[in-house]
Design a protein around this motif. Structure first.
Motif, PDB file in Angstrom:
ATOM      1  N   ALA A 102      13.086  -2.870  20.991  1.00  0.00           N
ATOM      2  CA  ALA A 102      13.770  -3.461  22.448  1.00  0.00           C
ATOM      3  C   ALA A 102      14.223  -4.650  22.130  1.00  0.00           C
ATOM      4  O   ALA A 102      15.290  -5.094  22.406  1.00  0.00           O
ATOM      5  CB  ALA A 102      12.498  -3.227  23.553  1.00  0.00           C
ATOM      6  N   THR A 103      13.526  -5.454  21.061  1.00  0.00           N
ATOM      7  CA  THR A 103      13.962  -6.622  21.040  1.00  0.00           C
ATOM      8  C   THR A 103      15.337  -6.741  20.067  1.00  0.00           C
ATOM      9  O   THR A 103      16.285  -7.343  20.409  1.00  0.00           O
ATOM     10  CB  THR A 103      12.821  -7.621  19.883  1.00  0.00           C
ATOM     11  OG1 THR A 103      11.811  -7.525  20.743  1.00  0.00           O
ATOM     12  CG2 THR A 103      13.252  -9.016  19.720  1.00  0.00           C
ATOM     13  N   LEU A 149      11.438   8.743  18.584  1.00  0.00           N
ATOM     14  CA  LEU A 149      10.844   7.704  19.470  1.00  0.00           C
ATOM     15  C   LEU A 149      11.808   6.768  19.865  1.00  0.00           C
ATOM     16  O   LEU A 149      12.237   6.359  20.975  1.00  0.00           O
ATOM     17  CB  LEU A 149       9.468   7.420  19.383  1.00  0.00           C
ATOM     18  CG  LEU A 149       8.686   6.733  20.190  1.00  0.00           C
ATOM     19  CD1 LEU A 149       8.488   7.434  21.618  1.00  0.00           C
ATOM     20  CD2 LEU A 149       7.452   6.042  19.727  1.00  0.00           C
ATOM     21  N   LEU A 150      11.987   5.919  18.732  1.00  0.00           N
ATOM     22  CA  LEU A 150      12.909   4.673  18.979  1.00  0.00           C
ATOM     23  C   LEU A 150      14.249   4.950  19.314  1.00  0.00           C
ATOM     24  O   LEU A 150      14.665   4.235  20.256  1.00  0.00           O
ATOM     25  CB  LEU A 150      12.925   4.193  17.402  1.00  0.00           C
ATOM     26  CG  LEU A 150      13.387   2.767  17.346  1.00  0.00           C
ATOM     27  CD1 LEU A 150      12.873   2.113  16.135  1.00  0.00           C
ATOM     28  CD2 LEU A 150      15.040   2.843  16.828  1.00  0.00           C
ATOM     29  N   ALA A 151      14.897   6.172  19.002  1.00  0.00           N
ATOM     30  CA  ALA A 151      16.162   6.471  19.455  1.00  0.00           C
ATOM     31  C   ALA A 151      16.197   6.773  21.029  1.00  0.00           C
ATOM     32  O   ALA A 151      17.475   6.481  21.664  1.00  0.00           O
ATOM     33  CB  ALA A 151      16.556   7.945  18.830  1.00  0.00           C
ATOM     34  N   ARG A 152      15.022   7.168  21.662  1.00  0.00           N
ATOM     35  CA  ARG A 152      15.167   7.285  23.071  1.00  0.00           C
ATOM     36  C   ARG A 152      15.118   5.878  23.707  1.00  0.00           C
ATOM     37  O   ARG A 152      15.110   5.836  24.978  1.00  0.00           O
ATOM     38  CB  ARG A 152      14.066   8.125  23.289  1.00  0.00           C
ATOM     39  CG  ARG A 152      14.147   9.609  23.049  1.00  0.00           C
ATOM     40  CD  ARG A 152      13.187  10.603  23.729  1.00  0.00           C
ATOM     41  NE  ARG A 152      11.894  10.371  23.837  1.00  0.00           N
ATOM     42  CZ  ARG A 152      11.144  10.674  22.870  1.00  0.00           C
ATOM     43  NH1 ARG A 152      11.436  11.607  22.056  1.00  0.00           N
ATOM     44  NH2 ARG A 152       9.845  10.572  22.962  1.00  0.00           N
ATOM     45  N   LYS A 153      14.726   4.795  22.979  1.00  0.00           N
ATOM     46  CA  LYS A 153      14.319   3.614  23.694  1.00  0.00           C
ATOM     47  C   LYS A 153      15.459   2.519  23.424  1.00  0.00           C
ATOM     48  O   LYS A 153      15.656   1.419  24.026  1.00  0.00           O
ATOM     49  CB  LYS A 153      13.228   2.936  22.967  1.00  0.00           C
ATOM     50  CG  LYS A 153      11.833   3.647  22.973  1.00  0.00           C
ATOM     51  CD  LYS A 153      11.562   3.782  24.431  1.00  0.00           C
ATOM     52  CE  LYS A 153      10.305   4.797  24.814  1.00  0.00           C
ATOM     53  NZ  LYS A 153       9.622   4.762  25.967  1.00  0.00           N
ATOM     54  N   SER A 174      23.536   3.921  18.094  1.00  0.00           N
ATOM     55  CA  SER A 174      23.133   5.100  17.526  1.00  0.00           C
ATOM     56  C   SER A 174      22.078   4.862  16.381  1.00  0.00           C
ATOM     57  O   SER A 174      21.949   3.564  16.026  1.00  0.00           O
ATOM     58  CB  SER A 174      24.403   5.369  16.527  1.00  0.00           C
ATOM     59  OG  SER A 174      25.341   5.817  17.457  1.00  0.00           O
ATOM     60  N   VAL A 175      21.288   5.891  16.106  1.00  0.00           N
ATOM     61  CA  VAL A 175      20.028   5.596  15.380  1.00  0.00           C
ATOM     62  C   VAL A 175      20.296   6.440  14.153  1.00  0.00           C
ATOM     63  O   VAL A 175      20.514   7.766  14.294  1.00  0.00           O
ATOM     64  CB  VAL A 175      18.631   5.830  15.970  1.00  0.00           C
ATOM     65  CG1 VAL A 175      17.496   5.731  15.084  1.00  0.00           C
ATOM     66  CG2 VAL A 175      18.564   4.860  17.099  1.00  0.00           C
ATOM     67  N   ILE A 176      20.089   5.997  12.930  1.00  0.00           N
ATOM     68  CA  ILE A 176      20.097   7.133  11.548  1.00  0.00           C
ATOM     69  C   ILE A 176      18.707   7.012  11.207  1.00  0.00           C
ATOM     70  O   ILE A 176      17.960   5.991  10.887  1.00  0.00           O
ATOM     71  CB  ILE A 176      21.101   6.595  10.681  1.00  0.00           C
ATOM     72  CG1 ILE A 176      22.615   6.433  11.294  1.00  0.00           C
ATOM     73  CG2 ILE A 176      20.932   7.421   9.471  1.00  0.00           C
ATOM     74  CD1 ILE A 176      23.476   5.865  10.222  1.00  0.00           C
TER      75      ILE A 176
END
Ligand code: CP
Length: 305
Positions: free
Chosen positions: A91-92, A113-117, A121-123
């Motif tokens: 989040a930071t 989990l991180l991708a939902r927060k 884009s997340v890889i």
């Protein structure tokens, strides 16, 4: 797709499209002037909770070759060490408005989990023993460039399959592309019930390598064997280390791969790692190209992409 969290969920066309784009990125990387502008103005953060040489440096180079501003978070000297959680860390960083976050984490599922927060884009650069999608893509690119195809090849994935996200991502990708995959490992290092995935398993390495076109070795991940049976290095090498004699059981034109980092004398003999049949250095070069292709593909799904 907005994220790349795993090979699971990609179809054959998605994979072929990324491999074709990566082939073009190999040509870019071999030129003196390597810089492109696809990601100009974009911010990429590399967030690695586990050590990495190949994946982190190639994601950094790939982002820079496409013109992105790339920031490597140093987790070891971050507030993670003061107890800040994965989600608060995400989040930071999200508040700093990155476009892409590349994440490696020791827990399976942490990257999902991180991708939902986050809003970007997340890889997935490796999550526990779950997936390492860009590794499977770079392995596929290396195979395709050397054998001209993936369909119909016999591929043996050998060693510590139980703890390997590389084995899992490769199994899914290679089967999607029509290869015949075999797993070769001591029974203690094979996931229970893996035959359900349509894969042959062998505990005898010579039988497992018989007629194989590709021999893919895995590192013995002793750091993930907390409490469970840890084989002795000498015994392991004797039965499961790839040496010239065992490699002679594979097809005469078989090629040898290893995602790295290698433990020479544990899962692979130096003479094989450095020998004429080895693709290990080429895999590293393909890693930059595949990551350029993935960053480029995801950038099309960014706002104003
Ligand atoms: N193959 C691989 O993921 O290597 P690194 O751990 O060095 O990134």
């Amino acid at each position: 797709h907005r994220h790349l969290l795993g090979i699971e969920g990609l179809n054959r066309l998605d994979i072929e499209g990324l491999l074709d784009a990566a082939d073009a990125a190999v040509d870019v990387s071999r030129q003196v002037e390597k810089k492109r502008t696809t990601l100009r103005g974009r911010t990429q953060i590399n967030l690695f909770f586990e050590p990495s040489t190949r994946t982190q440096s190639s994601f950094e180079l790939a982002g820079k070759r496409l013109g992105a501003d790339v920031m490597n978070m140093s987790v070891a000297s971050s507030s993670v060490k003061k107890g800040e959680t994965l989600i608060d860390t995400a989040a930071t960083l999200n508040a700093m408005r990155p476009d892409i976050i590349v994440v490696r984490h020791q827990s399976a599922g942490a990257v999902h989990l991180l991708a939902r927060k986050v809003d970007c884009s997340v890889i997935n650069a490796g999550d526990g023993a779950h997936e390492h999608p860009t590794q499977a893509l770079l392995d596929a690119l290396t195979i395709r460039r050397n054998k001209g195809r993936i369909e119909g090849l016999r591929v043996a994935i050998c060693g510590d399959v139980l703890h390997s996200r590389v084995a899992r991502s490769n199994l899914i990708l290679l089967q999607a592309m029509g290869a015949q995959v075999r797993l070769v490992a001591p029974s203690t290092l094979l996931p229970a019930g893996i035959e359900r995935f349509g894969v042959e398993t062998f505990t005898d390495m010579r039988k497992g390598l018989d007629g194989c076109d590709i021999v893919m070795m895995l590192r013995l991940q002793r750091e993930r064997m907390n409490g469970s049976f840890v084989p002795s290095v000498k015994e392991y090498f004797r039965y499961y280390g790839l040496d010239a004699e065992k490699l002679s059981c594979a097809a005469p034109d078989a090629l040898v791969m290893h995602p790295g980092p290698m433990n020479r004398g544990v899962e692979i003999a130096s003479e094989i790692a450095d020998g004429a049949q080895s693709l290990i250095r080429e895999q590293v070069e393909m890693g930059v190209a595949v990551r350029m292709a993935v960053l480029d593909a995801l950038s099309r799904h960014l706002p104003n992409g």
